[in-house]
Design a protein around this motif. Structure first.
Motif, PDB file in Angstrom:
ATOM      1  N   PHE A 180      42.329  44.477  43.974  1.00 32.66           N
ATOM      2  CA  PHE A 180      42.950  43.194  43.039  1.00 32.66           C
ATOM      3  C   PHE A 180      42.299  43.895  41.633  1.00 32.66           C
ATOM      4  CE2 PHE A 180      37.666  43.052  42.391  1.00 32.66           C
ATOM      5  CZ  PHE A 180      36.851  43.758  43.667  1.00 32.66           C
ATOM      6  N   ARG A 181      42.010  43.066  40.416  1.00 32.83           N
ATOM      7  CA  ARG A 181      41.182  43.626  39.386  1.00 32.83           C
ATOM      8  C   ARG A 181      40.236  42.989  38.622  1.00 32.83           C
ATOM      9  NH1 ARG A 181      45.589  43.946  34.714  1.00 32.83           N
ATOM     10  NH2 ARG A 181      45.908  45.771  35.928  1.00 32.83           N
ATOM     11  N   LEU A 182      38.722  43.369  38.559  1.00 27.34           N
ATOM     12  CA  LEU A 182      38.516  42.506  37.606  1.00 27.34           C
ATOM     13  C   LEU A 182      38.365  42.399  36.347  1.00 27.34           C
ATOM     14  CD1 LEU A 182      35.349  40.831  37.308  1.00 27.34           C
ATOM     15  CD2 LEU A 182      34.517  42.883  38.184  1.00 27.34           C
ATOM     16  N   THR A 183      38.009  41.449  35.295  1.00 28.61           N
ATOM     17  CA  THR A 183      38.441  41.421  34.090  1.00 28.61           C
ATOM     18  C   THR A 183      36.884  40.773  34.022  1.00 28.61           C
ATOM     19  OG1 THR A 183      40.487  41.262  33.802  1.00 28.61           O
ATOM     20  CG2 THR A 183      39.577  41.176  31.812  1.00 28.61           C
TER      21      THR A 183
ATOM     22  N   THR B 133      42.186  39.010  40.018  1.00 28.39           N
ATOM     23  CA  THR B 133      43.138  39.164  39.131  1.00 28.39           C
ATOM     24  C   THR B 133      43.603  40.142  39.930  1.00 28.39           C
ATOM     25  OG1 THR B 133      43.502  40.429  37.845  1.00 28.39           O
ATOM     26  CG2 THR B 133      43.774  38.292  37.038  1.00 28.39           C
ATOM     27  N   SER B 134      45.615  39.953  40.506  1.00 26.12           N
ATOM     28  CA  SER B 134      45.705  41.168  41.573  1.00 26.12           C
ATOM     29  C   SER B 134      46.287  41.781  40.644  1.00 26.12           C
ATOM     30  CB  SER B 134      47.404  40.327  42.211  1.00 26.12           C
ATOM     31  OG  SER B 134      47.908  39.837  41.282  1.00 26.12           O
ATOM     32  N   PRO B 135      45.875  43.135  41.149  1.00 23.06           N
ATOM     33  CA  PRO B 135      45.958  44.287  40.037  1.00 23.06           C
ATOM     34  C   PRO B 135      47.322  44.572  39.347  1.00 23.06           C
ATOM     35  CG  PRO B 135      45.662  45.253  42.462  1.00 23.06           C
ATOM     36  CD  PRO B 135      45.826  43.958  42.641  1.00 23.06           C
ATOM     37  N   GLU B 136      48.564  43.734  39.222  1.00 27.23           N
ATOM     38  CA  GLU B 136      49.925  43.642  38.802  1.00 27.23           C
ATOM     39  C   GLU B 136      49.447  42.929  37.290  1.00 27.23           C
ATOM     40  OE1 GLU B 136      50.115  44.542  42.765  1.00 27.23           O
ATOM     41  OE2 GLU B 136      49.987  42.464  42.263  1.00 27.23           O
ATOM     42  N   GLN B 137      49.104  42.039  37.438  1.00 26.45           N
ATOM     43  CA  GLN B 137      48.712  40.184  36.741  1.00 26.45           C
ATOM     44  C   GLN B 137      48.785  41.035  35.099  1.00 26.45           C
ATOM     45  OE1 GLN B 137      48.404  37.128  37.558  1.00 26.45           O
ATOM     46  NE2 GLN B 137      48.525  36.487  34.659  1.00 26.45           N
ATOM     47  N   PRO B 138      49.324  40.611  34.541  1.00 25.57           N
ATOM     48  CA  PRO B 138      49.863  41.365  32.914  1.00 25.57           C
ATOM     49  C   PRO B 138      48.681  39.672  32.408  1.00 25.57           C
ATOM     50  CG  PRO B 138      51.557  40.156  33.537  1.00 25.57           C
ATOM     51  CD  PRO B 138      50.735  40.080  35.059  1.00 25.57           C
TER      52      PRO B 138
ATOM     53  N   SER C 137      52.061  38.489  40.563  1.00 24.94           N
ATOM     54  CA  SER C 137      50.141  38.317  39.712  1.00 24.94           C
ATOM     55  C   SER C 137      50.746  37.456  40.235  1.00 24.94           C
ATOM     56  CB  SER C 137      50.728  39.204  38.014  1.00 24.94           C
ATOM     57  OG  SER C 137      51.890  38.232  37.960  1.00 24.94           O
ATOM     58  N   VAL C 138      48.430  37.294  40.573  1.00 27.33           N
ATOM     59  CA  VAL C 138      48.354  35.613  40.786  1.00 27.33           C
ATOM     60  C   VAL C 138      46.443  36.147  40.610  1.00 27.33           C
ATOM     61  CG1 VAL C 138      47.838  36.502  43.170  1.00 27.33           C
ATOM     62  CG2 VAL C 138      47.295  34.052  42.816  1.00 27.33           C
ATOM     63  N   VAL C 139      46.167  34.468  39.735  1.00 28.51           N
ATOM     64  CA  VAL C 139      44.579  34.353  39.795  1.00 28.51           C
ATOM     65  C   VAL C 139      43.964  34.575  40.714  1.00 28.51           C
ATOM     66  CG1 VAL C 139      42.421  33.880  38.727  1.00 28.51           C
ATOM     67  CG2 VAL C 139      45.021  33.918  37.396  1.00 28.51           C
ATOM     68  N   PHE C 140      43.453  35.145  41.384  1.00 36.52           N
ATOM     69  CA  PHE C 140      41.661  34.835  42.606  1.00 36.52           C
ATOM     70  C   PHE C 140      41.098  34.005  42.775  1.00 36.52           C
ATOM     71  CE2 PHE C 140      44.624  37.026  45.339  1.00 36.52           C
ATOM     72  CZ  PHE C 140      44.985  38.368  44.703  1.00 36.52           C
ATOM     73  N   ALA C 141      40.161  33.883  41.493  1.00 38.20           N
ATOM     74  CA  ALA C 141      39.120  32.949  41.315  1.00 38.20           C
ATOM     75  C   ALA C 141      38.193  33.645  39.673  1.00 38.20           C
ATOM     76  CB  ALA C 141      37.648  33.702  42.005  1.00 38.20           C
TER      77      ALA C 141
ATOM     78  N   GLU D 244      43.280  39.413  29.668  1.00 37.24           N
ATOM     79  CA  GLU D 244      42.434  39.336  28.947  1.00 37.24           C
ATOM     80  C   GLU D 244      43.193  37.994  28.135  1.00 37.24           C
ATOM     81  OE1 GLU D 244      40.916  42.143  26.716  1.00 37.24           O
ATOM     82  OE2 GLU D 244      41.077  43.097  28.747  1.00 37.24           O
ATOM     83  N   VAL D 245      44.038  38.287  27.411  1.00 35.59           N
ATOM     84  CA  VAL D 245      44.562  36.719  27.484  1.00 35.59           C
ATOM     85  C   VAL D 245      43.997  35.750  27.900  1.00 35.59           C
ATOM     86  CG1 VAL D 245      46.450  35.361  26.466  1.00 35.59           C
ATOM     87  CG2 VAL D 245      46.279  37.452  26.077  1.00 35.59           C
ATOM     88  N   VAL D 246      44.338  36.016  29.628  1.00 37.29           N
ATOM     89  CA  VAL D 246      44.290  34.324  30.726  1.00 37.29           C
ATOM     90  C   VAL D 246      42.625  34.262  30.649  1.00 37.29           C
ATOM     91  CG1 VAL D 246      43.890  34.030  33.167  1.00 37.29           C
ATOM     92  CG2 VAL D 246      45.971  35.139  32.108  1.00 37.29           C
TER      93      VAL D 246
END
Lengths: 157, 168
Positions: A90-93, A107-112, A9-13, A115-117
Protein backbone atom coordinates in the motif's frame (compact mmCIF):
# COMPACT_ATOMS: atom_id res chain seq x y z
CA UNK A 1 -2.34 -23.07 -14.29
CA UNK A 2 -1.88 -19.32 -14.12
CA UNK A 3 -3.61 -17.01 -11.72
CA UNK A 4 -3.62 -13.40 -12.81
CA UNK A 5 -4.01 -10.74 -10.18
CA UNK A 6 -5.43 -7.65 -11.76
CA UNK A 7 -3.91 -4.76 -9.86
CA UNK A 8 -6.17 -1.78 -9.87
CA UNK A 9 -5.87 1.52 -8.20
CA UNK A 10 -8.08 1.52 -5.14
CA UNK A 11 -8.50 3.52 -1.97
CA UNK A 12 -8.37 1.27 1.08
CA UNK A 13 -9.03 3.57 3.99
CA UNK A 14 -9.07 7.11 5.34
CA UNK A 15 -8.00 8.15 8.82
CA UNK A 16 -8.29 11.64 10.25
CA UNK A 17 -6.11 12.63 13.20
CA UNK A 18 -6.74 15.79 15.22
CA UNK A 19 -3.96 18.11 16.25
CA UNK A 20 -3.41 16.34 19.57
CA UNK A 21 -2.78 13.03 17.84
CA UNK A 22 -6.14 11.44 18.57
CA UNK A 23 -8.04 9.55 15.92
CA UNK A 24 -11.30 11.28 15.04
CA UNK A 25 -12.37 9.42 11.93
CA UNK A 26 -11.61 5.97 10.58
CA UNK A 27 -13.33 4.25 7.67
CA UNK A 28 -12.35 1.39 5.36
CA UNK A 29 -13.66 1.63 1.81
CA UNK A 30 -12.22 -1.43 0.12
CA UNK A 31 -10.59 -4.66 1.34
CA UNK A 32 -6.87 -4.99 1.07
CA UNK A 33 -5.51 -4.03 4.45
CA UNK A 34 -5.46 -6.22 7.50
CA UNK A 35 -8.52 -6.13 9.73
CA UNK A 36 -7.67 -4.17 12.84
CA UNK A 37 -10.00 -3.40 15.71
CA UNK A 38 -10.75 0.15 16.75
CA UNK A 39 -8.21 0.13 19.55
CA UNK A 40 -5.44 -0.76 17.11
CA UNK A 41 -6.42 2.14 14.89
CA UNK A 42 -6.26 4.51 17.86
CA UNK A 43 -2.77 3.30 18.71
CA UNK A 44 -1.71 3.54 15.08
CA UNK A 45 -2.91 7.12 14.83
CA UNK A 46 -1.04 8.14 17.95
CA UNK A 47 2.12 6.40 16.77
CA UNK A 48 1.95 8.05 13.39
CA UNK A 49 1.40 11.43 14.97
CA UNK A 50 4.66 10.99 16.88
CA UNK A 51 6.55 9.66 13.87
CA UNK A 52 5.35 12.60 11.81
CA UNK A 53 6.82 15.01 14.33
CA UNK A 54 10.13 13.13 14.48
CA UNK A 55 10.38 13.02 10.70
CA UNK A 56 10.37 16.81 10.76
CA UNK A 57 13.21 17.02 13.20
CA UNK A 58 15.54 14.56 11.45
CA UNK A 59 15.49 16.60 8.27
CA UNK A 60 19.02 16.28 6.85
CA UNK A 61 18.73 18.87 4.12
CA UNK A 62 21.18 21.68 4.66
CA UNK A 63 19.55 25.03 5.38
CA UNK A 64 19.26 27.43 2.47
CA UNK A 65 22.05 29.98 2.37
CA UNK A 66 20.70 33.28 3.62
CA UNK A 67 21.29 36.35 1.51
CA UNK A 68 21.21 38.80 4.40
CA UNK A 69 22.06 38.34 8.04
CA UNK A 70 19.00 37.55 10.14
CA UNK A 71 17.59 40.30 12.28
CA UNK A 72 17.84 38.82 15.76
CA UNK A 73 19.00 35.19 15.60
CA UNK A 74 18.92 32.58 12.83
CA UNK A 75 15.40 31.26 12.40
CA UNK A 76 15.02 27.51 11.90
CA UNK A 77 13.74 26.64 8.42
CA UNK A 78 10.14 25.49 8.18
CA UNK A 79 10.14 21.71 7.72
CA UNK A 80 7.34 19.36 6.78
CA UNK A 81 6.70 15.86 8.05
CA UNK A 82 5.98 12.63 6.20
CA UNK A 83 3.87 13.28 3.11
CA UNK A 84 3.99 9.88 1.50
CA UNK A 85 5.02 6.41 2.62
CA UNK A 86 5.57 3.41 0.38
CA UNK A 87 5.31 -0.23 1.27
CA UNK A 88 5.01 -3.24 -0.99
CA UNK A 89 1.24 -3.53 -0.52
CA UNK A 90 0.00 0.00 0.00
CA UNK A 91 0.86 3.64 -0.14
CA UNK A 92 0.05 6.09 2.63
CA UNK A 93 -0.49 9.73 1.74
CA UNK A 94 -0.57 12.18 4.64
CA UNK A 95 -1.92 15.68 4.23
CA UNK A 96 -1.49 18.03 7.16
CA UNK A 97 -3.76 21.04 7.15
CA UNK A 98 -2.84 24.46 8.42
CA UNK A 99 -4.75 23.73 11.64
CA UNK A 100 -2.76 20.59 12.41
CA UNK A 101 -5.36 18.02 11.32
CA UNK A 102 -3.80 15.11 9.45
CA UNK A 103 -5.57 13.18 6.72
CA UNK A 104 -4.11 9.71 6.17
CA UNK A 105 -5.15 8.06 2.94
CA UNK A 106 -4.28 4.40 2.39
CA UNK A 107 -4.31 3.40 -1.27
CA UNK A 108 -2.83 0.72 -3.49
CA UNK A 109 0.64 1.64 -4.75
CA UNK A 110 -0.62 2.14 -8.30
CA UNK A 111 -3.24 4.71 -7.36
CA UNK A 112 -2.35 7.95 -9.15
CA UNK A 113 -3.06 11.46 -7.90
CA UNK A 114 -3.30 10.60 -4.23
CA UNK A 115 -2.60 14.24 -3.40
CA UNK A 116 -5.68 15.31 -5.35
CA UNK A 117 -7.80 12.65 -3.66
CA UNK A 118 -6.73 13.62 -0.17
CA UNK A 119 -7.30 17.32 -0.87
CA UNK A 120 -10.80 16.49 -2.05
CA UNK A 121 -11.40 14.55 1.17
CA UNK A 122 -10.29 17.63 3.06
CA UNK A 123 -12.77 19.74 1.09
CA UNK A 124 -15.58 17.30 1.89
CA UNK A 125 -14.49 17.43 5.54
CA UNK A 126 -14.65 21.21 5.46
CA UNK A 127 -18.09 21.22 3.86
CA UNK A 128 -19.83 18.61 5.99
CA UNK A 129 -17.97 18.55 9.30
CA UNK A 130 -16.46 21.97 9.86
CA UNK A 131 -19.55 23.78 8.64
CA UNK A 132 -21.78 21.57 10.77
CA UNK A 133 -22.81 23.74 13.75
CA UNK A 134 -23.28 20.69 16.00
CA UNK A 135 -19.80 19.27 15.47
CA UNK A 136 -17.50 19.69 18.47
CA UNK A 137 -13.99 20.52 17.37
CA UNK A 138 -11.30 17.86 17.84
CA UNK A 139 -13.95 15.27 18.75
CA UNK A 140 -14.72 12.06 16.83
CA UNK A 141 -16.59 12.73 13.63
CA UNK A 142 -20.14 11.33 13.60
CA UNK A 143 -21.69 13.20 10.71
CA UNK A 144 -23.76 11.08 8.35
CA UNK A 145 -23.65 13.46 5.40
CA UNK A 146 -19.87 13.45 5.58
CA UNK A 147 -19.74 9.67 5.49
CA UNK A 148 -22.12 9.51 2.55
CA UNK A 149 -20.24 12.16 0.55
CA UNK A 150 -16.96 10.43 1.24
CA UNK A 151 -18.28 7.02 0.24
CA UNK A 152 -19.69 8.53 -2.93
CA UNK A 153 -16.32 9.95 -3.81
CA UNK A 154 -13.99 7.14 -2.75
CA UNK A 155 -15.88 3.90 -3.36
CA UNK A 156 -15.74 2.58 -6.88
CA UNK A 157 -19.17 1.23 -7.87
CA UNK B 1 20.20 14.82 -6.99
CA UNK B 2 22.17 14.22 -3.82
CA UNK B 3 22.57 11.75 -1.04
CA UNK B 4 22.57 13.28 2.45
CA UNK B 5 23.50 10.39 4.70
CA UNK B 6 23.70 6.64 5.15
CA UNK B 7 23.11 4.68 8.35
CA UNK B 8 23.60 0.97 8.99
CA UNK B 9 21.98 -0.71 11.99
CA UNK B 10 22.63 -4.30 12.95
CA UNK B 11 20.20 -6.84 14.34
CA UNK B 12 20.99 -5.77 17.91
CA UNK B 13 19.45 -2.38 17.04
CA UNK B 14 22.82 -0.70 17.30
CA UNK B 15 24.09 1.88 14.85
CA UNK B 16 27.23 0.34 13.40
CA UNK B 17 27.94 2.81 10.61
CA UNK B 18 27.11 6.42 9.89
CA UNK B 19 28.16 8.50 6.92
CA UNK B 20 27.10 12.07 6.35
CA UNK B 21 27.60 14.04 3.21
CA UNK B 22 25.94 17.18 4.56
CA UNK B 23 26.13 18.55 8.05
CA UNK B 24 22.84 20.07 9.10
CA UNK B 25 24.14 20.91 12.53
CA UNK B 26 26.86 23.09 11.01
CA UNK B 27 27.50 26.14 13.09
CA UNK B 28 26.35 29.41 11.53
CA UNK B 29 29.19 31.21 9.82
CA UNK B 30 28.65 34.81 10.86
CA UNK B 31 26.48 36.04 13.65
CA UNK B 32 26.47 39.79 14.06
CA UNK B 33 24.99 41.41 17.12
CA UNK B 34 24.49 45.08 17.77
CA UNK B 35 27.77 45.38 19.59
CA UNK B 36 30.11 43.55 17.24
CA UNK B 37 30.67 40.37 15.28
CA UNK B 38 30.94 36.91 16.80
CA UNK B 39 32.48 34.40 14.47
CA UNK B 40 31.99 30.67 14.34
CA UNK B 41 30.20 30.41 17.36
CA UNK B 42 29.08 28.87 20.43
CA UNK B 43 26.57 31.25 21.94
CA UNK B 44 27.77 34.12 23.99
CA UNK B 45 25.97 32.89 27.10
CA UNK B 46 28.10 30.70 29.32
CA UNK B 47 27.73 27.17 28.00
CA UNK B 48 29.58 24.33 29.64
CA UNK B 49 29.34 21.93 26.71
CA UNK B 50 31.70 22.89 23.91
CA UNK B 51 30.23 23.22 20.45
CA UNK B 52 32.01 20.18 19.09
CA UNK B 53 30.61 17.91 21.78
CA UNK B 54 27.15 19.29 21.25
CA UNK B 55 27.39 18.50 17.56
CA UNK B 56 28.49 14.96 18.31
CA UNK B 57 25.58 14.50 20.68
CA UNK B 58 23.17 15.82 18.06
CA UNK B 59 24.57 13.38 15.52
CA UNK B 60 24.13 10.41 17.78
CA UNK B 61 20.65 11.66 18.63
CA UNK B 62 19.88 11.68 14.92
CA UNK B 63 20.86 8.02 14.61
CA UNK B 64 18.64 7.08 17.55
CA UNK B 65 15.70 9.07 16.20
CA UNK B 66 16.07 7.47 12.80
CA UNK B 67 16.16 3.99 14.26
CA UNK B 68 13.09 4.67 16.38
CA UNK B 69 11.25 6.03 13.37
CA UNK B 70 11.97 3.08 11.09
CA UNK B 71 11.27 0.58 13.84
CA UNK B 72 7.83 2.04 14.45
CA UNK B 73 7.08 2.44 10.75
CA UNK B 74 8.13 -1.14 10.04
CA UNK B 75 5.83 -2.37 12.77
CA UNK B 76 2.99 -0.21 11.48
CA UNK B 77 3.41 -1.48 7.92
CA UNK B 78 3.42 -5.10 9.12
CA UNK B 79 0.26 -4.46 11.11
CA UNK B 80 -1.57 -2.92 8.17
CA UNK B 81 -0.33 -4.87 5.20
CA UNK B 82 0.25 -8.27 6.68
CA UNK B 83 3.40 -10.01 7.88
CA UNK B 84 4.90 -10.15 4.40
CA UNK B 85 4.52 -6.45 3.77
CA UNK B 86 7.73 -4.44 3.75
CA UNK B 87 8.28 -0.80 4.52
CA UNK B 88 10.19 0.64 1.56
CA UNK B 89 10.55 4.41 1.84
CA UNK B 90 8.94 7.64 2.90
CA UNK B 91 9.06 11.18 1.62
CA UNK B 92 8.65 14.51 3.37
CA UNK B 93 8.69 17.97 1.83
CA UNK B 94 12.48 18.17 2.19
CA UNK B 95 13.99 14.67 1.99
CA UNK B 96 13.37 11.01 1.25
CA UNK B 97 14.26 8.11 3.48
CA UNK B 98 14.98 4.75 1.80
CA UNK B 99 15.02 1.54 3.80
CA UNK B 100 16.48 -1.85 3.01
CA UNK B 101 16.59 -4.80 5.37
CA UNK B 102 18.61 -7.95 4.75
CA UNK B 103 17.55 -11.42 5.86
CA UNK B 104 20.10 -11.13 8.69
CA UNK B 105 18.16 -8.10 10.01
CA UNK B 106 20.84 -5.67 8.97
CA UNK B 107 19.15 -2.36 8.18
CA UNK B 108 20.46 0.12 5.64
CA UNK B 109 18.91 3.56 5.66
CA UNK B 110 19.69 6.28 3.19
CA UNK B 111 18.47 9.88 3.30
CA UNK B 112 18.44 11.69 -0.01
CA UNK B 113 16.89 14.76 -1.53
CA UNK B 114 13.58 14.61 -3.34
CA UNK B 115 14.88 14.21 -6.87
CA UNK B 116 15.99 10.59 -6.57
CA UNK B 117 13.82 7.67 -7.57
CA UNK B 118 13.82 4.23 -6.07
CA UNK B 119 17.07 3.62 -4.23
CA UNK B 120 16.32 0.03 -3.30
CA UNK B 121 18.69 -1.39 -5.91
CA UNK B 122 21.37 1.06 -4.79
CA UNK B 123 21.03 -0.03 -1.19
CA UNK B 124 21.06 -3.67 -2.24
CA UNK B 125 24.27 -3.09 -4.18
CA UNK B 126 25.89 -1.26 -1.27
CA UNK B 127 25.11 -4.25 0.89
CA UNK B 128 26.09 -6.95 -1.59
CA UNK B 129 29.14 -5.49 -3.28
CA UNK B 130 30.56 -3.31 -0.50
CA UNK B 131 29.37 -4.45 2.92
CA UNK B 132 29.50 -8.21 2.29
CA UNK B 133 32.74 -7.98 0.36
CA UNK B 134 34.70 -5.63 2.59
CA UNK B 135 33.16 -6.06 6.04
CA UNK B 136 31.65 -9.51 6.31
CA UNK B 137 34.43 -11.20 4.38
CA UNK B 138 37.18 -9.29 6.13
CA UNK B 139 39.19 -11.68 8.32
CA UNK B 140 40.05 -8.86 10.71
CA UNK B 141 36.49 -7.74 11.36
CA UNK B 142 34.58 -9.40 14.22
CA UNK B 143 31.24 -11.07 13.54
CA UNK B 144 29.39 -8.74 15.90
CA UNK B 145 30.14 -5.08 15.38
CA UNK B 146 29.46 -3.71 18.83
CA UNK B 147 29.57 0.11 18.56
CA UNK B 148 30.65 -0.11 14.97
CA UNK B 149 33.98 -1.86 15.40
CA UNK B 150 35.29 -3.29 12.16
CA UNK B 151 32.80 -1.69 9.79
CA UNK B 152 34.44 1.59 8.84
CA UNK B 153 37.53 0.09 7.28
CA UNK B 154 39.37 1.74 4.39
CA UNK B 155 38.11 -0.49 1.61
CA UNK B 156 34.48 -0.12 2.64
CA UNK B 157 34.66 3.65 3.06
CA UNK B 158 36.57 4.16 -0.17
CA UNK B 159 34.27 1.89 -2.10
CA UNK B 160 31.23 3.64 -0.68
CA UNK B 161 32.51 7.09 -1.65
CA UNK B 162 33.24 5.97 -5.19
CA UNK B 163 29.90 4.24 -5.46
CA UNK B 164 27.89 7.20 -4.25
CA UNK B 165 29.81 9.64 -6.46
CA UNK B 166 29.19 7.44 -9.47
CA UNK B 167 25.44 7.24 -8.84
CA UNK B 168 25.01 10.97 -8.23
Amino acid sequence: MHYFTITRSVVFALLIINKAGGLIFNRTFAPGLQKLDSNDYLILAGTFHGIHAISRSINPAPPEPQTQPPATHPRRPITTGIESLESSHFRLTCYQTATGVKFLLFTSPEQPNTEVVVRRCYEIFGDFVMKNPFYNLEMPVRVEKFERALAGYLVRP
Amino acid sequence: MSVYSLYIFDRHTECIYTKRWTDRHALPAIRSTAGGALSNGSSSTANDIPAATRRAMKHSDDAKLIFGTIFSLRRMVRQLGGTDDQFLSYRTGEYKLHYFETPTQLKLIMLTDLHVGNMRTVLYQIWATLYVEYVVKSPLAPTEHASGVGVANELFEGGLERFIVSTM
